[in-house]
Design a protein around this motif. Sequence first.
Motif, PDB file in Angstrom:
ATOM      1  N   LYS A   1       1.133   0.076  -4.056  1.00  0.00           N
ATOM      2  CA  LYS A   1       1.460   1.680  -5.083  1.00  0.00           C
ATOM      3  C   LYS A   1       2.197   1.991  -6.299  1.00  0.00           C
ATOM      4  CE  LYS A   1       6.124   1.673  -2.549  1.00  0.00           C
ATOM      5  NZ  LYS A   1       6.865   2.191  -1.452  1.00  0.00           N
ATOM      6  N   GLU A   2       2.195   1.979  -6.615  1.00  0.00           N
ATOM      7  CA  GLU A   2       2.927   0.987  -7.973  1.00  0.00           C
ATOM      8  C   GLU A   2       1.626   0.909  -8.904  1.00  0.00           C
ATOM      9  OE1 GLU A   2       7.019  -0.410  -8.650  1.00  0.00           O
ATOM     10  OE2 GLU A   2       7.487   0.241  -6.628  1.00  0.00           O
ATOM     11  N   ALA A   3       0.923   0.764  -9.084  1.00  0.00           N
ATOM     12  CA  ALA A   3      -0.119   1.014  -9.813  1.00  0.00           C
ATOM     13  C   ALA A   3      -0.243   1.952 -10.619  1.00  0.00           C
ATOM     14  CB  ALA A   3      -1.277   0.094  -9.126  1.00  0.00           C
ATOM     15  N   GLN A   4      -1.320   2.188 -11.535  1.00  0.00           N
ATOM     16  CA  GLN A   4      -1.213   2.474 -12.733  1.00  0.00           C
ATOM     17  C   GLN A   4      -2.687   3.858 -12.089  1.00  0.00           C
ATOM     18  OE1 GLN A   4      -1.113   0.759 -16.170  1.00  0.00           O
ATOM     19  NE2 GLN A   4       0.673   2.166 -17.042  1.00  0.00           N
ATOM     20  N   THR A   5      -2.702   4.748 -11.990  1.00  0.00           N
ATOM     21  CA  THR A   5      -3.531   5.102 -11.939  1.00  0.00           C
ATOM     22  C   THR A   5      -4.941   5.113 -12.980  1.00  0.00           C
ATOM     23  OG1 THR A   5      -2.693   7.438 -10.540  1.00  0.00           O
ATOM     24  CG2 THR A   5      -5.349   7.559 -11.293  1.00  0.00           C
ATOM     25  N   GLY A   6      -4.884   5.369 -13.609  1.00  0.00           N
ATOM     26  CA  GLY A   6      -5.527   5.158 -14.603  1.00  0.00           C
ATOM     27  C   GLY A   6      -5.871   3.366 -14.296  1.00  0.00           C
ATOM     28  N   ARG A   7      -5.513   2.224 -14.237  1.00  0.00           N
ATOM     29  CA  ARG A   7      -6.283   0.881 -13.446  1.00  0.00           C
ATOM     30  C   ARG A   7      -7.469   1.666 -12.366  1.00  0.00           C
ATOM     31  NH1 ARG A   7      -5.581  -2.955 -17.586  1.00  0.00           N
ATOM     32  NH2 ARG A   7      -3.862  -3.216 -18.482  1.00  0.00           N
TER      33      ARG A   7
ATOM     34  N   ARG B   1      -7.709  -1.060  -2.091  1.00  0.00           N
ATOM     35  CA  ARG B   1      -5.755  -1.751  -1.950  1.00  0.00           C
ATOM     36  C   ARG B   1      -5.257  -1.881  -3.073  1.00  0.00           C
ATOM     37  NH1 ARG B   1      -4.757  -5.138   1.032  1.00  0.00           N
ATOM     38  NH2 ARG B   1      -3.720  -3.820   2.488  1.00  0.00           N
ATOM     39  N   ALA B   2      -5.021  -0.578  -3.762  1.00  0.00           N
ATOM     40  CA  ALA B   2      -4.351  -1.053  -4.685  1.00  0.00           C
ATOM     41  C   ALA B   2      -2.661  -0.874  -4.428  1.00  0.00           C
ATOM     42  CB  ALA B   2      -3.949   0.385  -5.386  1.00  0.00           C
TER      43      ALA B   2
ATOM     44  N   GLY C   1      -5.275   2.796   7.234  1.00  0.00           N
ATOM     45  CA  GLY C   1      -6.328   3.999   7.107  1.00  0.00           C
ATOM     46  C   GLY C   1      -7.019   3.594   5.664  1.00  0.00           C
TER      47      GLY C   1
ATOM     48  N   LEU D   1       0.810  -1.249  -0.524  1.00  0.00           N
ATOM     49  CA  LEU D   1      -0.016   0.031  -0.666  1.00  0.00           C
ATOM     50  C   LEU D   1       0.883   1.268   0.261  1.00  0.00           C
ATOM     51  CD1 LEU D   1      -2.381  -1.002   2.376  1.00  0.00           C
ATOM     52  CD2 LEU D   1      -2.711  -0.970   0.052  1.00  0.00           C
ATOM     53  N   PRO D   2       0.005   2.457  -0.571  1.00  0.00           N
ATOM     54  CA  PRO D   2       0.771   3.961  -0.256  1.00  0.00           C
ATOM     55  C   PRO D   2       0.648   3.755   1.090  1.00  0.00           C
ATOM     56  CG  PRO D   2      -0.801   4.166  -1.754  1.00  0.00           C
ATOM     57  CD  PRO D   2      -0.478   2.077  -1.019  1.00  0.00           C
TER      58      PRO D   2
ATOM     59  N   TYR E   1      -2.978   8.677 -16.633  1.00  0.00           N
ATOM     60  CA  TYR E   1      -3.441   7.066 -16.724  1.00  0.00           C
ATOM     61  C   TYR E   1      -2.467   6.387 -16.385  1.00  0.00           C
ATOM     62  CZ  TYR E   1      -5.193   2.472 -18.069  1.00  0.00           C
ATOM     63  OH  TYR E   1      -5.546   1.173 -17.934  1.00  0.00           O
TER      64      TYR E   1
ATOM     65  N   ARG F   1      -6.974   2.532   0.043  1.00  0.00           N
ATOM     66  CA  ARG F   1      -6.671   2.380   1.600  1.00  0.00           C
ATOM     67  C   ARG F   1      -5.163   2.234   1.390  1.00  0.00           C
ATOM     68  NH1 ARG F   1      -8.507  -2.835   5.362  1.00  0.00           N
ATOM     69  NH2 ARG F   1     -10.208  -0.982   5.832  1.00  0.00           N
ATOM     70  N   ALA F   2      -4.614   3.182   2.609  1.00  0.00           N
ATOM     71  CA  ALA F   2      -3.408   3.233   2.629  1.00  0.00           C
ATOM     72  C   ALA F   2      -2.358   2.936   3.744  1.00  0.00           C
ATOM     73  CB  ALA F   2      -3.425   5.146   2.453  1.00  0.00           C
ATOM     74  N   LYS F   3      -1.032   3.263   4.279  1.00  0.00           N
ATOM     75  CA  LYS F   3      -0.712   2.657   4.959  1.00  0.00           C
ATOM     76  C   LYS F   3      -0.168   3.872   5.594  1.00  0.00           C
ATOM     77  CE  LYS F   3       3.716   0.936   5.096  1.00  0.00           C
ATOM     78  NZ  LYS F   3       4.199  -0.293   3.951  1.00  0.00           N
TER      79      LYS F   3
END
Lengths: 149, 167
Positions: free
Chosen positions: A115-121, A112-113, B42, A47-48, B126, A140-142
């Motif tokens: 942190k290096e996933a693409q925002t577009g996804r 729960r994405a 969170g 997580l970011p 993107y 969700r973030a850490k």
Amino acid sequence: MRVTKQTSGGVLEGDLTPMIDMTFQLIAFFMVLINFTQSEQHEKIQLPDSELAKPPEGPVEFPITIHLTTEGNAIIGGNEIPIAALNPFLVKERQVLMSQNKLSKDATIVIRAHKEAQTGRVQELIQKCQDNTFEKFALRAKEDVGNNP
Amino acid sequence: MKVRNQNEEGEKIELQMTPMIDIVFQLLVFFIMTFKIVSQEGDFNIKMPLVAPAAGTPDDLQLPPMQVRLRAGTSGQLAAVTLNDKTFAIPGWEEALRLDIIGVIGDERGPGSIQETAEVELDCDYGLRYEHVIQAISAVSGYRDDAGNIVKLVEKVKFAPPRQAGE
């Protein structure tokens, strides 16, 4: 090394009480700290960080957790699938909600994405859930422990 | 209650400690092996209804959404940040963005305040790394004061329509 033999014929007994005390304290410590909430987590997801990420004060009502990997695949209920193939799973979640006399707008999609996933996804995932009439989302973030300035 | 610790012949009764210690150590090993330090997590709540709310009488206090544009570089790193038309330098952009947000919403809090109605719309490339989105949401959502308490800023955050890859 010279080993002294017993001078008297009696059996020498070590006092086990301090060891048992300490061992029971250790067990109590680990029992209190153990948590079984790891079912929401996934080893592929990192997580970011965010300094504002704090656990919610109350439990989220009807959470549906979806993980998103760096490759852009969604993980729901242990199944890793492309985002385009999410529909049957979301329909099933809606049916579960309907069986409890709830609507899909009452549920919260917890994303729960990685942190290096693409925002577009991530946005594609949100859009896919919107197509299934879900409205509430939680990203969700850490918790950031404060190493970063 | 009388507790007997000697039998009739006066000999000491010895408890068998070995099985108990065996079990206790097995339990201890189990808990140690399954122990995992998990950092707290969170959520940032965003509301994304599919249909836009019906147009009604515009509220005088309602600000138009503040547009935060996040542009990505070739490998997904953050290349540029703008709030409406103002561009921020990349080193220290979070603090600069936060200060601008504070400048817009002011210090007033509570029902009817600008802080309550203010809204931010994130317009992201993107290929932008998701961690930068969370950084931006953190910057506009609040900050921690010197005492470590969270001061809330904008609570309504939404995404602009998604951009296509390579757009």
